[in-house]
Scaffold this active site. Structure first.
Site, PDB file in Angstrom:
ATOM      1  CE  LYS A   1      -4.180  -2.146   0.907  1.00  0.00           C
ATOM      2  NZ  LYS A   1      -3.728  -3.514   0.779  1.00  0.00           N
TER       3      LYS A   1
HETATM    4  C1  LIG Z   1      -4.244  -4.606   0.091  1.00  0.00           C
HETATM    5  C2  LIG Z   1      -3.420  -5.854   0.002  1.00  0.00           C
HETATM    6  C3  LIG Z   1      -3.673  -6.849  -0.972  1.00  0.00           C
HETATM    7  C4  LIG Z   1      -4.824  -6.744  -1.951  1.00  0.00           C
HETATM    8  O1  LIG Z   1      -4.617  -5.767  -2.932  1.00  0.00           O
HETATM    9  P1  LIG Z   1      -5.862  -5.212  -3.802  1.00  0.00           P
HETATM   10  O2  LIG Z   1      -5.283  -4.093  -4.570  1.00  0.00           O
HETATM   11  O3  LIG Z   1      -6.903  -4.782  -2.805  1.00  0.00           O
HETATM   12  O4  LIG Z   1      -6.331  -6.335  -4.653  1.00  0.00           O
HETATM   13  C5  LIG Z   1      -2.849  -7.952  -1.004  1.00  0.00           C
HETATM   14  N1  LIG Z   1      -1.841  -8.116  -0.111  1.00  0.00           N
HETATM   15  C6  LIG Z   1      -1.568  -7.194   0.835  1.00  0.00           C
HETATM   16  C7  LIG Z   1      -0.457  -7.452   1.804  1.00  0.00           C
HETATM   17  C8  LIG Z   1      -2.341  -6.033   0.923  1.00  0.00           C
HETATM   18  O5  LIG Z   1      -2.073  -5.130   1.898  1.00  0.00           O
END
Ligand SMILES: *Cc1c(COP(=O)(O)O)cnc(C)c1O
Length: 518
Positions: A120
């Site tokens: 993120k």
């Molecule tokens: C948010 C997240 C995901 C999922 O990603 P999306 O863009 O919502 O599909 C996968 N792995 C981790 C560690 C995340 O923080």
């Protein structure tokens, strides 16, 4: 620069926006009136040579170049300045997104070298800078006078990444709500020790669902919004993953990774690369689709789900159905979703940007808990995507197998992608997208390495250890690399936030008011 400067405009997937918006307007709005998602009119195209040439630039400049090709309505120098800030010493490597070739033709793209050790950061180190610049611009044009208050409901990763991205940014404040008792030791500590003058953190009684519902209620409460505006000069905003300002930064790393693999000789320029993404809200994998659409030779997109396999079933059948689906807790909590919010944008791109059809499907989902796409859209989906899901024990076994075979430690989210790539791959090399450092999920990694089932209690000799002590033990006993400094130092930081509010909109609103009054 790839394209001459122009200003792109944004309209929405449901066709309900009155007039097109620019980039800065779109990111401040976040979502379109009527609930649709904002999409740029022009998706720029890159030639293979332009893609390969990017590898010569530092990551920040690659990002700036790509944003300029998207017709962002900020001066080129401003974009470069912001990107130099977004992708610099806040990451623990100058490469920003290192690639690791863990097995033949299997490259792991490590997206967790940012300050909170989860992918993120790739977007949330960037969006707040755009957000502040956008507000400056609106003020110059007398289109905004308030400051913004970002409210976030988090199940763990997003909250910390948003706090870190928005801390001490101009014109913005941020308050994060997490389910009390529902996040890991390390995640809790990450949030409660957050520094910055414009940040707040509250636990909410109940689970993530009630936390999210309570926060949504505050957004929709008109009198609360009026009170914030009149007494504090604040407007609410959310910065969630449907904001285009979070999606666009994610396109960059797919283009960059492809260019890098060409430079290293792992790919011939033009050779197709399949991409496997651990998927929740569909933002990360959608960014890969945009990179492909822009001209990156990506072959198939492998969508990896955990036991909450609504996306896998959708990609395999064309029907999105949440009617009899139970929400299951898994070792990969950031993929535990039922409504995958960015899928709407993907369908809009696949059905010829037909907003009437999108509106119909989204109405069906809201009213009946189910929608089915038409045959043509389904065919378009199947021509690019395939998908499979991995259950809890399998994901932990994968961590152990990959460690035993390759001495590389995966986090539980990345393990889901690894397994799906193994099952679905054909002749193309595969990029496995790694979304978190293992130390954010140390307890499940310990279970994995010791052959303990998902959800089973930890053995007596480690049961009383904190998440940090458990991580130290894993780092000592396995070839697991170092624990990122921002995680390791959490133990010695003072806890700044410990309040818990009731799991209702009133509870959340009271928390916001008390935060504003101190
Ligand atoms: C948010 C997240 C995901 C999922 O990603 P999306 O863009 O919502 O599909 C996968 N792995 C981790 C560690 C995340 O923080």
């Amino acid at each position: 620069m790839i394209t001459p400067h122009y200003t792109n405009t944004y309209s929405d997937t449901r066709g309900l926006s009155s007039e097109p918006l620019t980039f800065t307007q779109a990111i401040v709005k976040g979502i379109a009136p009527g609930g649709g998602l904002l999409v740029p009119l022009v998706i720029p195209k890159l030639s293979l040579d332009q893609i390969a040439a990017l590898a010569e630039l530092p990551y920040a400049q690659q990002a700036a170049t790509i944003y300029q090709s998207f017709g962002v309505d900020l001066a080129a120098e401003k974009i470069e300045e912001l990107m130099a800030q977004a992708y610099s010493e806040n990451f623990d490597t100058a490469e920003i997104i290192p690639l690791s070739t863990v097995a033949p033709d299997t490259h792991v793209l490590e997206l967790w070298h940012g300050p909170t050790s989860a992918f993120k950061d790739m977007a949330l180190q960037c969006l707040p800078l755009f957000f502040s610049a956008a507000i400056d611009k609106l003020r110059e044009q007398d289109e905004a006078e308030e400051d913004f208050l970002i409210l976030v409901a988090t199940s763990g990763d997003t909250g910390k990444a948003a706090l870190d991205g928005f801390k001490n940014r101009e014109h913005t404040n941020i308050i994060v709500f997490y389910p009390h008792g529902g996040v890991s030791d390390v995640q809790l500590r990450q949030m409660t020790t957050q520094r910055g003058d414009n940040v707040g953190v509250f636990g909410v009684e109940g689970n993530f669902d009630s936390c999210q519902t309570a926060v949504k209620g505050a957004f929709n409460d008109e009198s609360f919004n009026e009170l914030l505006a009149s007494e504090h000069g604040l407007r609410l905003s959310s910065a969630n993953s449907i904001n285009w300002g979070r999606l666009m930064p994610q396109i960059v790393y797919y283009i960059s990774a492809y260019a890098k693999l060409v430079t290293s000789g792992d790919l011939l320029l033009g050779q197709p690369l399949d991409v496997c993404v651990p998927t929740g809200n569909f933002g990360n994998i959608l960014a890969a689709w945009y990179a492909k659409d822009m001209g990156v030779p990506i072959g198939r997109l492998l969508c990896a789900s955990n036991k909450n396999r609504v996306l896998t079933d959708f990609i395999n059948t064309g029907t999105y159905d949440i009617r009899d689906r139970e929400f299951v807790l898994t070792p990969s909590p950031s993929m535990d979703i039922l409504i995958s919010s960015n899928l709407e944008r993907q369908l809009f791109e696949l059905n010829g940007r037909d907003s009437d059809a999108i509106r119909g499907w989204m109405d069906d989902l809201r009213n009946q808990g189910c929608f089915r796409v038409d045959a043509q859209t389904f065919a378009a989906l199947r021509s690019v995507f395939c998908s499979d899901s991995v259950d809890n024990d399998e994901s932990l076994q994968t961590i152990r197998e990959v460690y035993e075979q390759h001495e590389y430690l995966l986090d539980p989210h990345t393990a889901v992608a690894w397994k799906v790539a193994e099952r679905l791959r054909e002749e193309n090399p595969v990029l496995v997208v790694s979304t978190a450092h293992w130390a954010k999920f140390g307890a499940d990694v310990y279970r994995a390495l010791n052959g303990i089932a998902a959800g089973a209690p930890l053995p007596a000799e480690v049961a009383d250890l904190s998440g940090f002590e458990l991580n130290d033990l894993i780092a000592r006993d396995y070839k697991a690399g170092c624990i990122p400094t921002p995680l390791a130092e959490l133990q010695s930081l003072p806890v700044r936030f410990s309040e818990v509010c009731s799991g209702s909109t009133e509870g959340v609103e009271a928390a916001v008011k008390s935060w504003l009054e101190q």
